[in-house]
Write a protein that holds these residues in place. Structure first.
Motif, short mmCIF file in Angstrom:
data_model
loop_
_atom_site.label_atom_id
_atom_site.label_comp_id
_atom_site.label_asym_id
_atom_site.label_seq_id
_atom_site.Cartn_x
_atom_site.Cartn_y
_atom_site.Cartn_z
N VAL A 12 37.39 51.52 39.04
CA VAL A 12 38.00 52.85 39.23
C VAL A 12 37.36 53.61 40.38
O VAL A 12 37.52 54.82 40.49
CB VAL A 12 37.89 53.68 37.93
N LEU A 13 36.65 52.89 41.25
CA LEU A 13 35.84 53.60 42.25
C LEU A 13 36.55 53.82 43.58
O LEU A 13 36.14 54.67 44.36
CB LEU A 13 34.52 52.85 42.48
N CYS A 14 37.56 53.03 43.89
CA CYS A 14 38.34 53.34 45.10
C CYS A 14 39.77 52.88 44.87
O CYS A 14 40.09 52.24 43.88
CB CYS A 14 37.72 52.77 46.36
N CYS A 16 41.60 50.64 45.79
CA CYS A 16 41.97 49.23 45.64
C CYS A 16 42.13 48.85 44.17
O CYS A 16 42.93 47.98 43.83
CB CYS A 16 40.90 48.33 46.25
N ASN A 17 41.33 49.47 43.30
CA ASN A 17 41.38 49.18 41.87
C ASN A 17 41.37 47.68 41.61
O ASN A 17 42.25 47.13 40.92
CB ASN A 17 42.60 49.85 41.22
N CYS A 18 40.37 47.00 42.16
CA CYS A 18 40.23 45.56 41.97
C CYS A 18 40.17 45.21 40.49
O CYS A 18 39.48 45.88 39.71
CB CYS A 18 38.93 45.07 42.62
N THR A 45 35.59 41.66 44.28
CA THR A 45 35.10 43.04 44.08
C THR A 45 34.03 43.28 45.12
O THR A 45 33.53 42.33 45.73
CB THR A 45 34.42 43.29 42.71
N CYS A 46 33.64 44.52 45.31
CA CYS A 46 32.44 44.81 46.09
C CYS A 46 31.30 45.07 45.11
O CYS A 46 31.51 45.06 43.89
CB CYS A 46 32.66 45.97 47.05
N GLU A 47 30.12 45.35 45.63
CA GLU A 47 28.94 45.50 44.76
C GLU A 47 29.04 46.71 43.82
O GLU A 47 28.44 46.71 42.76
CB GLU A 47 27.66 45.59 45.61
N LYS A 48 29.84 47.69 44.20
CA LYS A 48 29.84 48.94 43.42
C LYS A 48 30.37 48.73 42.00
O LYS A 48 29.89 49.35 41.05
CB LYS A 48 30.68 50.01 44.13
N ALA A 49 31.36 47.84 41.87
CA ALA A 49 31.98 47.63 40.55
C ALA A 49 30.97 47.13 39.51
O ALA A 49 31.12 47.40 38.31
CB ALA A 49 33.13 46.63 40.68
N SER A 174 34.60 51.34 53.05
CA SER A 174 35.54 52.15 52.27
C SER A 174 36.74 51.35 51.74
O SER A 174 37.53 51.87 50.96
CB SER A 174 36.04 53.33 53.10
N HIS A 175 36.87 50.12 52.16
CA HIS A 175 37.96 49.24 51.71
C HIS A 175 39.33 49.85 52.01
O HIS A 175 39.70 49.99 53.13
CB HIS A 175 37.78 48.87 50.24
N SER A 176 40.10 50.16 50.95
CA SER A 176 41.48 50.67 51.05
C SER A 176 42.53 49.58 51.18
O SER A 176 43.72 49.88 51.17
CB SER A 176 41.67 51.70 52.17
S1 SF4 Z 1 36.72 47.58 46.68
FE1 SF4 Z 1 34.87 47.89 45.40
S2 SF4 Z 1 34.91 50.06 44.81
FE2 SF4 Z 1 36.98 49.53 45.55
S3 SF4 Z 1 38.07 48.97 43.66
FE3 SF4 Z 1 37.30 47.07 44.56
S4 SF4 Z 1 35.33 46.76 43.51
FE4 SF4 Z 1 35.89 48.89 43.17
#
Ligand code: SF4
Ligand SMILES: Nc1nc2c(c(=O)[nH]1)N[C@H]1C(S)=C(S)[C@@H](COP(=O)(O)OP(=O)(O)OC[C@H]3O[C@@H](n4cnc5c(=O)[nH]c(N)nc54)[C@H](O)[C@@H]3O)O[C@H]1N2
Ligand SMILES: Nc1nc2c(c(=O)[nH]1)N[C@H]1C(S)=C(S)[C@@H](COP(=O)(O)OP(=O)(O)OC[C@H]3O[C@@H](n4cnc5c(=O)[nH]c(N)nc54)[C@H](O)[C@@H]3O)O[C@H]1N2
Ligand SMILES: [Mo]
Length: 826
Positions: A12-14, A16-18, A45-49, A174-176
């Motif tokens: 739920v952090l950006c 993309c909602n991976c 995913t990125c590290e934040k998840a 920032s992905h997107s």
């Molecule tokens: S790119 Fe990272 S922060 Fe964004 S939804 Fe995927 S795992 Fe979460």
């Protein structure tokens, strides 16, 4: 022993909602992995998840409604008391001042949009008219341009593009778009593909670029105008595409034919040859995608730069083909409206005219006007305007992208409406964020008297936090719904504790995939934390107290719902046809009736039945190709059931490249590329202001950079940052030397609005004259001893309301004139 259960959900952090899977141990998230079965992210995913447990669990979670007392402290009150009092006070404000004085802000973050979908019924019941969210401090300028060019939201087929252009965008952090990092690596390693990055900073993405155009902060208008001028003057445009698909090229060509490229290069801070080389690379490519973001959307000339960026791909014909830009389908009912005076290609039928009237009115009157269109019609098809209008109102402010697409579908959305006190342009239905405090802190009779804030932290995220706090304290009634006692909650009369995004059904309406677009209803993976409630439940409780719908209607629809989807559909549509005013309460009606027949854990998703119907009606071919076929309400019913049943994302439309043209909201399906007032700004650039720093404030502060350990204000626990704990102020070696600063030093950062103590980090990413602070810091967090701690600087203590785009009113968060002074340490 059996493998511990992995439950499917999403990050739920950006936006993309991976897709992720979570192994839950009690209430703790013991293990988090990318979900390979997720159709959009496919395991990435990125590290934040991996740190989402720190959002889900911790002392920041609220477990009781709170009420502010006379001395400013907060007391816990029970839910019934809170809801009774709030319902009474809302009704009082409505009676005394009118529902249009009740302002709604927020409604959804990066991954939770079901709350606001349900909130729309409360807005409808109160007759609230004005609302806004974070989009009105970033995307409204782009929406305004989109509305004029083609009437929709664009995205790029980055996976297949030969050339990727990023303007004020750092997707590495920032992905997107899905799988951003592997894609950037692939492109960087491929000699046949290229990346062009426009950024004053050597961002992680810029460091991988073939062409890094290291623009001077705020110099983008001159830079991109010069690039467009190269295309025009060197005749590198796609003449066939322009002839077949656009109107207004002569005016565009005239505006750029005389641009002095060398002079613009000087103002932009980038060498002329570099500019020419980048423009030629775009022209030579078989496919190009452009992505702009905050670096230009929160900086000088932002609406103009959005327009110029779009000319880069339009003039080179990079639309509607593999690797190119596209307009896409949406799960939300946003297709099919009359855009900026344009209608459908075929002569309008009676139904079209009715629909157009109904939808246009709905945008301005929150759906109450559909009665005008309905009585003349009959049958299921005739109910389309009702459902569309209700849902359009429903989706209006609600969601980031909803606003974007509405920006393209209604004249009103393009800025003909203005705010009641300051007369600020309302774009995409959203009141500009920089004007909100001024709509409250005034004696003007039309000032807002109540503010309702859900799932947002505007006292932290909007420019000039101090003034927003003052506005909240001066208003008659303020209510905040959040999982945490945020900076905004601390200013509210009432705070309602929400169940987290993993404790209730949730979904994002950021559905931008192509050709197969995806919607994911996340099911709860843990029970609500005791004392919390989901937003759909909160809104239903309030509407029950307000007696919004008579019990006979509710009972009739409940009986219908128990007899199956088809019976329910017929009964629901008939009810709306007979009583069109109920359309604005549709989310509540669905929650109370159809919702009762759903498994309790997904009751809050009942509103998706209405959206599924509309999605199926507005894009029948795409939805049929995705496998949802049949007559009448059948495709919508099937889509809804698939969404309810699937643990992961469901493909809801399967489009073709040809369909892309059908999303262009123009009679002739052409792009209207001459936007006169912006072309006027291009002509004025040679003498336009390009420097906002002064002797007193000689540096340009980018207040709010995305880094690997920032995630808006969603994580409050500072422990989540493994590095950069204090959110350092980044500065170039040249500036640091001049100011006698070394990495780790403390310094005083001052702007016209405020000042803060920062920890300095010398960074070779920074261009001299440009300094940067991360976003999302300066958040209070409860310490074990009962006190609160806060790490880093809250960037909006330093930003001001006056620095904003002339047209869209979006703030210059990335361009704050500032001064830095070394602090003498003793
Ligand atoms: S790119 Fe990272 S922060 Fe964004 S939804 Fe995927 S795992 Fe979460
Ligand atoms: N890690 C992380 N990812 C996030 C978020 C987060 O908080 N953390 N937030 C999400 C959200 S809500 C959003 S909107 C996106 C935003 O995503 P981005 O827009 O990519 O994020 P920023 O880092 O704010 O800004 C992008 C770049 O703009 C550059 N810039 C600054 N000034 C200028 C200028 O004058 N001209 C140009 N051309 N560039 C300039 C900065 O150096 C920076 O590299 O990120 C999303 N993803
Ligand atoms: N100076 C500066 N300011 C900026 C930016 C910048 O770059 N610089 N970036 C801007 C941008 S692009 C954006 S998008 C905004 C973002 O700013 P906001 O719109 O304020 O959004 P978030 O920071 O994501 O805050 C989301 C809130 O939702 C709460 N929350 C989480 N889950 C739930 C839930 O299930 N229910 C409820 N009710 N609440 C929940 C969180 O606790 C948090 O308080 O910030 C903007 N502000
Ligand atoms: Mo954002």
């Amino acid at each position: 022993m059996a493998e511990p259960e992995q439950q499917a959900t999403a990050c739920v952090l950006c936006e993309c909602n991976c897709g992720i899977t979570v192994e839950v141990d009690g209430r703790r998230f013991a293990k988090i992995r990318g979900d390979k079965a997720h159709p959009a992210s496919a395991g990435y995913t990125c590290e934040k998840a991996m740190r989402l447990d720190l959002y889900q669990n911790g002392p920041h979670r609220l477990t009781s409604p709170l009420k502010r007392t006379a001395d400013g402290s907060y007391v816990e009150i029970d839910w019934d008391t809170a809801l009774d009092e709030i319902a009474t006070r809302l009704t009082e404000v409505e009676t005394r001042f009118g529902g249009d004085k009740i302002f709604f802000y927020g409604g959804g973050g990066q991954g939770n949009h079901l709350g606001v979908a349900n909130q729309l019924a409360l807005r409808g019941a109160l007759g609230s008219v004005y609302h806004s969210n974070a989009l009105a401090q970033e995307k409204t300028g782009e929406m305004w341009v989109d509305a004029r060019l083609y009437g929709g939201h664009t995205k790029g087929d980055f996976d297949n593009a030969e050339v990727l252009v990023f303007v004020g965008k750092n997707p590495w952090q920032s992905h997107s778009f899905p799988r951003a990092r592997p894609l950037l690596k692939e492109v960087a390693a491929d000699p046949h593909r290229a990346m062009i990055v426009v950024d004053p900073r050597v961002s992680e993405t810029a460091a991988m670029a073939d062409h890094h155009l290291q623009v001077t902060p705020g110099g983008d208008a001159w830079l991109i105008a010069a690039m467009v001028a190269v295309l025009v003057q060197e005749d590198l445009v796609d003449a066939a595409f322009i002839a077949a698909h656009t109107s207004g090229y002569d005016e565009v060509r005239a505006a750029f034919a005389d641009v002095d490229i060398a002079a613009f290069a000087v103002t932009s801070g980038v060498g002329e040859e570099q500019i020419r080389a980048a423009a030629r690379r775009i022209a030579a490519a078989s496919s190009v995608c452009v992505y702009e973001d905050l670096g230009i959307q929160q900086a000088p000339n932002s609406t103009l730069v959005s327009y110029l960026n779009k000319l880069l791909w339009i003039l080179t014909g990079n639309f509607a083909g593999p690797g190119k830009m596209f307009l896409h389908s949406s799960f939300a009912p946003l297709a099919g409206g009359g855009g900026s005076g344009a209608g459908p290609r075929k002569p309008p039928t009676r139904l079209d005219r009715a629909r157009k009237a109904a939808t246009a009115r709905a945008v301005t009157t929150a759906g109450s006007a559909i009665g005008v269109a309905l009585p003349a019609l009959s049958g299921i098809a005739a109910l389309r305007p009702a459902v569309e209008a209700g849902s359009r109102a429903l989706l209006d402010a609600m969601i980031p992208l909803a606003g974007g697409m509405l920006g393209g579908t209604a004249g009103a959305a393009g800025g003909s409406r203005t705010s009641p006190v300051t007369g600020a342009k309302i774009i995409g239905g959203l009141l500009p964020c920089n004007s909100i405090a001024d709509e409250i802190l005034t004696e003007h009779p039309d000032r807002f008297r109540a503010i309702w804030i859900d799932s947002s932290n505007p006292a932290h995220s909007l420019a000039d936090s101090k003034r927003f706090r003052a506005a909240m304290r001066s208003i008659e009634l303020s209510v905040v719904i959040d999982v945490a006692f945020t900076e905004t909650a601390r200013e509210a009369d009432y705070v309602l504790p929400a169940a987290s995004q993993f404790e209730k059904p949730e979904a994002t309406f950021f559905n931008f995939e192509f050709p197969r677009n995806i919607f994911h209803l996340r099911k709860p993976i843990v029970d609500p934390l005791p004392g919390t409630r989901s937003e759909p439940e909160i809104y239903a409780e309030l509407l029950r107290r307000m007696g919004a719908v008579d019990t006979a209607t509710i009972h009739r629809l409940r009986r219908a719902a128990r007899s199956g989807r088809d019976t329910f559909g017929a009964s629901f549509f008939a009810t709306l046809a007979a009583r069109p005013a109920l359309a604005k309460l549709a989310p509540y009606l669905l929650y109370e009736t159809l919702g009762e027949t759903l498994p309790p854990r997904v009751r809050g998703a009942a509103v998706l039945w209405g959206l599924s119907q509309i999605c199926a009606m507005s894009n029948p071919k795409g939805v049929a190709r995705a496998g949802f076929t049949g007559k009448g309400a059948a495709p919508g019913n099937k889509l809804f059931d698939a969404i309810i049943d699937s643990p992961t994302g469901v493909v809801f439309t399967d489009d073709t490249w040809d369909d892309v043209w059908h999303h262009v909201k123009r009679k002739d399906r052409r792009f209207t590329i001459a936007i006169e007032n912006l072309l006027g700004q291009v002509r004025a650039l040679p003498s336009a202001r390009s420097v906002w720093t002064t002797e007193e404030f000689p540096l340009v502060l980018a207040a709010g950079e995305r880094r690997s350990f920032t995630a808006n204000a969603i994580f409050r626990n500072p422990e989540w940052r493994r590095r950069d704990k204090h959110g350092a102020l980044r500065i170039s070696a040249a500036d640091a030397t001049a100011l006698h600063l070394a990495t780790g030093d403390q310094a005083r950062l001052t702007t016209e609005t405020g000042s803060a103590t920062v920890t300095v980090e010398i960074s070779d990413m920074m261009r001299a004259g440009n300094i940067a602070l991360p976003n999302g810091l300066g958040l209070d967090f409860p310490a074990t001893d009962g006190t609160t701690t806060s790490e880093g600087v809250s960037p909006n203590e330093l930003t001001s309301l006056g620095l904003k785009d002339d047209l869209a009113g979006t703030p210059w968060h990335k361009h704050v004139p500032a001064r830095l002074d070394a602090l003498v340490t003793s």
